[in-house]
Scaffold this motif. Sequence first.
Motif: not given
Length: 282
Positions: A218-227
């Motif tokens: 599970l990942a959370y990114s404040q600004y989205g984008g490619s993982l």
Amino acid sequence: MPPASYARYCRYLVARYGASPAVWLVGADGRGDEPQIAAGGREIEAWDDYHQPAGIHYRPHSPNNASQDASWLDFQWCQTGHRGEHLPERVADMWRNAPVRAVANGEPSYEHTGKRGLAAGWWQGHEAWSNLCAGGTMGVVYGAGSLWQWVQRIDEPGQAPYFMAPGASWREALDFEGSSYVGLLRRILDGVPTTDMAPDWQTCLATRGLLSPGRLFLAYSQYGGSLQFSPDAGDTVPLPYRVVDPRTGKTIASGARTGPLGPVEAPEGEPLVYLCFEGADA
């Protein structure tokens, strides 16, 4: 209160409420090493035949490790004050304590506390996902000015102004925007194999993450984008994935990566949650 009296009070609470689902908060807003708390914890352990969770909610300026090795202690909650600051490092610090206990931030800043706009709206969603990924896998907690103390009227006398939401009683506070984002976390994770997930910063580049090897990333990114995944990730991350907007709970992308180093492509600029587990693309 003398420790023996506090222990007797805890025994009464078990007798009164222990046949129902309960979580015993043995101490709150203290250091946790007050002698009454240890006495109460031991008493609950002795009398609660259902062995329901018991723990401590520490004050903001506390080391958050009192009674760490006590057999009665199941969970620990920190709190991060009411200045509207994100401080997930306090959760991470508790998660590293041993022996292992369940942890959470039991008191982030209350929405609209003291002034309109403090810790408001998406602030609460970002706080919830950040605390979860820092190791607060017991869950996430929400509070609001005028709600926690159940203010009956906007002009009710005797209330501390700092903990009031200006112009709001408890009824208006129920409709604050931020609570919906905290509630969505449960819906988004419904059916996701979260057992044994732990903070991880080696599997993926520059995101907050939780890993249960071979079962879930599970990942959370404040600004989205490619993982982008680390070469060291190997087969610890399942290939199927789902990308969710944490502000709405809607899936915006799903599929399966081409291999262990295959990225998860997603738009940039907005907060996103990435879920990699078998069945995520269903």
